[in-house]
Scaffold this active site. Structure first.
Site, short mmCIF file in Angstrom:
data_model
loop_
_atom_site.label_atom_id
_atom_site.label_comp_id
_atom_site.label_asym_id
_atom_site.label_seq_id
_atom_site.Cartn_x
_atom_site.Cartn_y
_atom_site.Cartn_z
N ASP A 1 -4.96 -0.57 7.94
CA ASP A 1 -3.82 0.35 8.09
C ASP A 1 -4.01 1.27 9.30
O ASP A 1 -3.10 1.45 10.11
CB ASP A 1 -3.68 1.19 6.80
N HIS B 1 0.81 -1.23 0.00
CA HIS B 1 0.00 0.00 0.00
C HIS B 1 0.84 1.27 0.00
O HIS B 1 0.50 2.26 -0.63
CB HIS B 1 -0.98 0.00 1.18
N ASP B 2 1.97 1.27 0.71
CA ASP B 2 2.77 2.49 0.81
C ASP B 2 4.03 2.46 -0.05
O ASP B 2 4.98 3.21 0.21
CB ASP B 2 3.17 2.72 2.27
N HIS C 1 -5.77 3.88 -0.96
CA HIS C 1 -5.92 3.50 0.45
C HIS C 1 -6.09 4.70 1.38
O HIS C 1 -6.39 4.53 2.56
CB HIS C 1 -4.76 2.61 0.93
N HIS C 2 -5.94 5.93 0.85
CA HIS C 2 -6.21 7.11 1.68
C HIS C 2 -7.51 7.81 1.29
O HIS C 2 -7.80 8.91 1.76
CB HIS C 2 -5.05 8.10 1.62
N LYS D 1 6.03 5.50 -1.24
CA LYS D 1 6.90 6.30 -0.37
C LYS D 1 8.34 6.29 -0.84
O LYS D 1 9.15 7.13 -0.44
CB LYS D 1 6.81 5.80 1.08
FE LIG Z 1 -0.18 5.37 2.99
FE LIG Z 2 0.80 1.59 6.27
#
Ligand SMILES: [Fe+2]
Ligand SMILES: [Fe+2]
Ligand SMILES: Nc1nc2c(ncn2[C@@H]2O[C@H](COP(=O)(O)OP(=O)(O)OP(=O)(O)O)[C@@H](O)[C@H]2O)c(=O)[nH]1
Ligand SMILES: [Mg+2]
Lengths: 165, 351
Positions: free
Chosen positions: B289, B205-206, B260-261, B209
């Site tokens: 999360d 999901h991240d 996911h945000h 980053k």
């Molecule tokens: Fe995230």
């Molecule tokens: Fe996360």
């Protein structure tokens, strides 16, 4: 002397014939020769002080080719429900056959056999599966027709059950 | 037809035929075949009555079926199915009995199957050998598929961990994310294939980053508004990284990374999608999360108690989260607790 009819019931190639051969004639063969139809053997055992003759009906295994014949069960006092520890689906077949037998002739004593214990490293069923069977109040015995492990025990335990001891 | 012809015919057909009288007794027809006398030497001694039920337990049993059949008085024949009889030397003979009902007579037939049996045996042997072999192949395929899946998951997790180790989200968080999501997916009734997919996809999901500069990602303390906007870009970066795949699992990972945000009321980012316009996989991951972030320590916050965590999640139920998923989540709390306790060492609790 009292006589009791016992049936060997289970999926194909689980070792029904091998268990009978081991028990009656103390022999074993690695070669798979399927049973077509019915083979009947006799053996006398002693349970406590009671002698009895077991009339063993070795039935051919249920599979896609051959349907289980309920009429062979007439007069059965007990049965060995045989499965093969290396083939998990033989347990499912055994469960299904157990239901069919009970529907046909009612509740008679039986022992749940998991055969081929000598191949324990290749077994696909574990202790929790076995606990599940035991939780139904069933007697479960692990046998090896190949090595003769617990084969006699299985028949004698069934013998005792049929006498109600 | 002469009697002798009938006898010859029976002999050739390998059958022993008995006529059944109405009082239930049996009379042999024709001469008695040698194989029969060999197998049942005492059966037909002169001073004995002819009683097939005494010859073998098998016949005794079949006579019940046979009598039922004869009593119906319907023309035809019913078979016992084959059985094996041993002679005194242990040699095996394959036999089959049948009951025949004709207009003027009822008959009991015992047939020596010999060749016919061997043919049937061969056919069944081939069939059953084949079934055994198929079982073996299926088992092998199952094992290999599981191996490939494990390997895929391992590769994915290692790559994702490499990306995420840059900030405080640990490898353990990533692994837990797969497990939580799988629990929810299962409760949603997904197929086992789809559950496996989200187990591998959720940890990514991240992954976006990786494109956020250290100055923002690793900054201690509060982010400025501009820095926060930069941080938010991880969703779109992740989406781009995983876009355009032909693999179902990667497509799911794409939806998860990108959305996911998002929030149920449409106030999330990057697209402000409302309600079920947000892909379900991303809604699932959002719940997992936030739960995981709340119950664990982060640089900017201590761990919250379960009561506080649940309070927050319930309060934002219809704003941040899909309300249905929160109900399912509350229903799965025991599993979530077990997974939350996993710290990256040893085996993840599989549910
Ligand atoms: Fe995230
Ligand atoms: Fe996360
Ligand atoms: N290793 C091992 N092999 C066994 C054991 N029991 C039976 N077998 C083998 O399993 C195969 C099937 O055994 P059978 O006794 O013919 O099985 P069955 O249940 O009578 O089979 P059907 O008559 O076809 O229903 C044979 O190759 C046996 O040698 C055992 O305890 N251990
Ligand atoms: Mg057999």
């Amino acid at each position: 002397m009292i006589q009791k009819k016992i049936c060997m019931i289970g999926s194909f190639a689980v070792g029904k014939t091998s268990l009978v051969s081991r028990f009656v004639d103390s022999i074993f063969s690695d070669k798979y020769i399927t049973t077509v139809g019915v083979k009947i053997d006799k053996k006398t055992i002693s349970v406590g002080t009671q002698d009895m003759t077991l009339v063993l009906w070795d039935l051919e295994g249920e599979d896609e080719f051959q349907k289980f014949r309920v009429s062979y069960l007439r007069g059965t006092s007990g049965y060995l429900l045989v499965s093969d520890g290396t083939r998990p689906n033989t347990i499912d077949v055994a469960l299904k056959l157990q239901q069919e037998v009970e529907t046909a002739i009612g509740a008679v004593p039986f022992i749940f056999i998991i055969n081929k214990h000598d191949l324990i490293d290749e077994w696909k069923i574990n202790e929790s599966d076995i606990d599940h069977l035991r939780s139904k109040g069933w007697e479960v015995i692990k046998t090896s027709a190949k090595l003769g492990q617990a084969v006699e025990e299985a028949f004698l335990t069934l013998g005792a059950r049929m006498l109600g001891t | 037809m002469k009697d002798s012809t009938v006898h010859e015919l029976f002999d050739l057909l390998n059958v022993f035929v008995l006529k059944r009288s109405d009082n239930g007794t049996f009379q042999p027809l024709g001469s008695i075949p040698e194989w029969f006398l060999h197998l049942f030497p005492e059966a037909l001694e002169p001073d004995r009555s002819c009683a097939p039920e005494e010859w073998s337990p098998f016949l005794e049993n079949f006579l019940f079926d046979a009598n039922e059949f004869w009593n119906k008085n319907k023309k035809g024949r019913t078979f016992s199915g084959p059985w094996i009889e041993k002679d005194s030397a242990g040699r095996e003979f394959s036999l089959e009995a049948s009951a025949v009902c004709l207009k003027d007579g009822k008959f009991f037939v015992v047939e020596n199957l010999s060749k016919a049996y061997e043919v049937q045996l061969k056919l069944l042997q081939v069939g059953r050998d084949n079934s055994l072999y198929n079982e073996l192949l299926e088992e092998e395929v199952r094992k290999r598929t599981a191996q490939i899946q494990d390997r895929e998951e391992e590769v994915a997790l290692r790559l994702v961990s490499a990306a995420e180790f840059r900030d405080d989200e640990t490898g353990a968080h990533i692994r837990r994310m797969g497990a939580y999501s799988a629990v929810l997916a299962k409760k949603l009734g997904w197929s086992s294939g789809e559950i496996d997919n989200i187990r591998i996809a959720a940890p990514m999901h991240d992954i976006g980053k990786i494109g956020i500069p250290d100055s923002v990602l690793l900054k201690p303390g509060r982010l400025t508004d501009e820095e926060y906007d930069v941080m938010k870009q991880h969703a779109e970066i992740g989406g781009k990284m995983l876009a355009g795949s032909k693999t179902r699992m990667i497509n799911m990972a794409h939806d998860i990374a990108l959305y996911h945000h998002e929030k149920w009321d449409g106030s999330g980012y990057p697209s402000g999608l409302p309600g079920d316009e947000i892909p379900l996989s991303a809604r699932v991951v959002a719940v997992a999360d936030v739960y995981d972030a709340l119950v664990h320590k982060r640089v900017y916050k201590p761990p919250l108690s379960e009561v506080e965590t649940l309070g927050i999640m319930k309060k934002t139920k219809g704003h941040h989260f899909d309300p249905n998923l929160i109900d399912i989540f509350l229903d799965s709390l025991e599993d979530f607790r077990k997974i939350a306790a996993y710290d990256g060492s040893g085996k993840l609790p599989i549910v």
